[in-house]
Design a protein around this motif. Sequence first.
Motif, mmCIF file in Angstrom:
data_model
loop_
_atom_site.group_PDB
_atom_site.id
_atom_site.type_symbol
_atom_site.label_atom_id
_atom_site.label_comp_id
_atom_site.label_asym_id
_atom_site.label_seq_id
_atom_site.Cartn_x
_atom_site.Cartn_y
_atom_site.Cartn_z
ATOM 1 N N VAL A 176 0.843 -1.208 0.000
ATOM 2 C CA VAL A 176 0.000 0.000 0.000
ATOM 3 C C VAL A 176 0.872 1.249 0.000
ATOM 4 O O VAL A 176 0.622 2.222 -0.717
ATOM 5 C CB VAL A 176 -0.924 0.028 1.236
ATOM 6 C CG1 VAL A 176 -1.651 1.359 1.350
ATOM 7 C CG2 VAL A 176 -1.932 -1.097 1.158
ATOM 8 N N LYS A 177 1.928 1.168 0.809
ATOM 9 C CA LYS A 177 2.835 2.304 0.957
ATOM 10 C C LYS A 177 3.462 2.682 -0.388
ATOM 11 O O LYS A 177 3.494 3.849 -0.772
ATOM 12 C CB LYS A 177 3.954 1.885 1.926
ATOM 13 C CG LYS A 177 4.238 2.886 3.002
ATOM 14 C CD LYS A 177 5.207 2.273 3.996
ATOM 15 C CE LYS A 177 6.331 3.222 4.304
ATOM 16 N NZ LYS A 177 7.460 3.186 3.420
ATOM 17 N N THR A 178 3.916 1.671 -1.102
ATOM 18 C CA THR A 178 4.553 1.926 -2.391
ATOM 19 C C THR A 178 3.530 2.395 -3.426
ATOM 20 O O THR A 178 3.761 3.357 -4.149
ATOM 21 C CB THR A 178 5.238 0.638 -2.914
ATOM 22 O OG1 THR A 178 5.922 0.043 -1.825
ATOM 23 C CG2 THR A 178 6.207 0.925 -4.023
ATOM 24 N N GLU A 179 2.407 1.705 -3.455
ATOM 25 C CA GLU A 179 1.364 2.043 -4.428
ATOM 26 C C GLU A 179 0.907 3.501 -4.308
ATOM 27 O O GLU A 179 0.751 4.193 -5.303
ATOM 28 C CB GLU A 179 0.139 1.161 -4.163
ATOM 29 C CG GLU A 179 -0.223 0.239 -5.307
ATOM 30 C CD GLU A 179 -1.220 -0.790 -4.799
ATOM 31 O OE1 GLU A 179 -2.279 -0.371 -4.287
ATOM 32 O OE2 GLU A 179 -0.921 -2.001 -4.892
ATOM 33 N N GLN A 180 0.687 3.929 -3.068
ATOM 34 C CA GLN A 180 0.126 5.270 -2.848
ATOM 35 C C GLN A 180 1.205 6.318 -2.589
ATOM 36 O O GLN A 180 0.876 7.484 -2.363
ATOM 37 C CB GLN A 180 -0.824 5.266 -1.652
ATOM 38 C CG GLN A 180 -1.700 4.062 -1.554
ATOM 39 C CD GLN A 180 -3.093 4.361 -2.071
ATOM 40 O OE1 GLN A 180 -3.448 5.508 -2.263
ATOM 41 N NE2 GLN A 180 -3.856 3.334 -2.320
ATOM 42 N N GLY A 181 2.446 5.900 -2.558
ATOM 43 C CA GLY A 181 3.523 6.842 -2.280
ATOM 44 C C GLY A 181 3.420 7.481 -0.900
ATOM 45 O O GLY A 181 3.603 8.685 -0.737
ATOM 46 N N LEU A 182 3.104 6.651 0.110
ATOM 47 C CA LEU A 182 2.889 7.207 1.451
ATOM 48 C C LEU A 182 4.157 7.165 2.294
ATOM 49 O O LEU A 182 4.972 6.262 2.159
ATOM 50 C CB LEU A 182 1.803 6.412 2.183
ATOM 51 C CG LEU A 182 0.448 6.314 1.494
ATOM 52 C CD1 LEU A 182 -0.469 5.387 2.278
ATOM 53 C CD2 LEU A 182 -0.182 7.687 1.356
ATOM 54 N N ALA A 183 4.285 8.152 3.166
ATOM 55 C CA ALA A 183 5.398 8.139 4.119
ATOM 56 C C ALA A 183 4.929 7.447 5.390
ATOM 57 O O ALA A 183 3.778 7.613 5.800
ATOM 58 C CB ALA A 183 5.826 9.563 4.432
ATOM 59 N N LEU A 184 5.833 6.697 6.010
ATOM 60 C CA LEU A 184 5.449 5.983 7.233
ATOM 61 C C LEU A 184 4.977 6.954 8.313
ATOM 62 O O LEU A 184 4.064 6.672 9.077
ATOM 63 C CB LEU A 184 6.624 5.132 7.743
ATOM 64 C CG LEU A 184 6.311 4.272 8.971
ATOM 65 C CD1 LEU A 184 5.150 3.322 8.719
ATOM 66 C CD2 LEU A 184 7.536 3.484 9.416
ATOM 67 N N GLN A 185 5.619 8.127 8.346
ATOM 68 C CA GLN A 185 5.228 9.140 9.334
ATOM 69 C C GLN A 185 3.735 9.488 9.229
ATOM 70 O O GLN A 185 3.058 9.639 10.237
ATOM 71 C CB GLN A 185 6.050 10.411 9.110
ATOM 72 C CG GLN A 185 6.785 10.852 10.337
ATOM 73 C CD GLN A 185 8.035 11.663 9.995
ATOM 74 O OE1 GLN A 185 8.481 11.684 8.845
ATOM 75 N NE2 GLN A 185 8.605 12.316 10.979
ATOM 76 N N ASP A 186 3.248 9.614 7.985
ATOM 77 C CA ASP A 186 1.833 9.948 7.789
ATOM 78 C C ASP A 186 0.934 8.770 8.169
ATOM 79 O O ASP A 186 -0.143 8.963 8.728
ATOM 80 C CB ASP A 186 1.582 10.367 6.335
ATOM 81 C CG ASP A 186 2.336 11.650 5.994
ATOM 82 O OD1 ASP A 186 2.519 12.483 6.906
ATOM 83 O OD2 ASP A 186 2.755 11.806 4.831
ATOM 84 N N ILE A 187 1.398 7.561 7.840
ATOM 85 C CA ILE A 187 0.607 6.381 8.221
ATOM 86 C C ILE A 187 0.503 6.317 9.740
ATOM 87 O O ILE A 187 -0.576 6.132 10.312
ATOM 88 C CB ILE A 187 1.264 5.085 7.678
ATOM 89 C CG1 ILE A 187 1.251 5.102 6.145
ATOM 90 C CG2 ILE A 187 0.557 3.849 8.223
ATOM 91 C CD1 ILE A 187 1.877 3.875 5.502
ATOM 92 N N LEU A 188 1.643 6.529 10.387
ATOM 93 C CA LEU A 188 1.697 6.466 11.847
ATOM 94 C C LEU A 188 0.716 7.463 12.470
ATOM 95 O O LEU A 188 -0.029 7.146 13.399
ATOM 96 C CB LEU A 188 3.127 6.777 12.289
ATOM 97 C CG LEU A 188 3.514 6.444 13.716
ATOM 98 C CD1 LEU A 188 3.623 4.949 13.908
ATOM 99 C CD2 LEU A 188 4.855 7.089 14.069
#
Length: 331
Positions: A258-270
């Motif tokens: 999901v992280k790669t697909e959506q280009g998300l930073a772990l900080q934002d997920i957290l």
Amino acid sequence: METTGTDGDDINTDPIMHSVNLPWVEKYRPSSLDQLISHTEIINTIQRFINEDRLPHLLLYGPPGTGKTSTIKACAKQLYGKGYKRMVLEVRLVTSGFKLVILDEADAMSNEAQAALRRVIEQYTKHTRFCLICNYVSKISPAVQSRCTRFRFAPLSEDELKSQVQRVIKAENLTVTPEGIDALTRLADGDMRKALNILQVSVFGDLFATSTALAFGDIDARAVYTCTATPQPDDIQSIVSWMLEKPVAEAYKLISEVKTEQGLALQDILKEVHRFMHNIDFPTDCKILLLERFADIEHRLADGATESLQLSDMIATFQRVRELAAHQAER
Ligand SMILES: Nc1ncnc2c1ncn2[C@@H]1O[C@H](COP(=O)(O)OP(=O)(O)OP(=O)(O)O)[C@@H](O)[C@H]1O
Ligand SMILES: [Mg+2]
């Protein structure tokens, strides 16, 4: 809350500022005190000081995008009218004998500069008013603080953000769904600059993505999340349920995808998982454990730690909490 005054159209009457190419935060910067949304108490007090010709030295402080610079600029316009630019000195670490000296970002001043400022403020009080503006009031020396009247600009409420966002939407002829407005005011975190910037990036980002539909597509919550690279609520829900239900290795793989697909930073997920976590029904000690570990992970990420390791830690923490909760349920 009711706001006094005007419609979107005449928000900015300054001809130079009326240009279409300006970022919306500047194009729609309130140009008079009555156009400012929020902090009505502070603004009324400053207004009274001005009316009675008793303006003290001011110290405006609070988080970004809450209207500190806009407030003092509007004051200056009211004090001096059209020629206000001649009467105001906007400075960074320089002072002079003008009527109103604005020291924006005063928390960047060194201790030495602040010590010098103490004397300067006193020396020039007869002909000059100083207005210091900063984010961190604790960085302003107590001696300087005591020479000023302090006003704290609190983060804006979602309703206050909404009312200005809606004015801009109207003035720019945009279509934004109610969920889109909710998403962007939530993401703005009390910061009006951020709210308007998110709106602008969502509109242009969406234009880019759907160039055939051109400007007339609705801006919805999904557009807001995508354009700001913020995790979608659905994705966060899935991430949490994987961490609660799947084995560690599988959760890691799914979340990484999901992280790669959506280009998300772990900080934002957290950050989003943290918001979400408060709705999960865990015993208090499990929640405390999660919160402590989350704070550690965030700290390490801010320090530049590797995302993959920190992701593993986030998943491992959930695993431990699951075991703890299960253990407690057995007893
Ligand atoms: N109270 C408000 N009412 C209407 N618009 C606002 C308000 N506060 C901020 N804005 C909008 O946000 C933009 C940024 O506000 P401003 O520059 O006054 O923030 P600030 O508090 O000085 O932030 P910083 O601490 O980052 O300098 C303005 O150009 C304006 O468009
Ligand atoms: Mg400012």
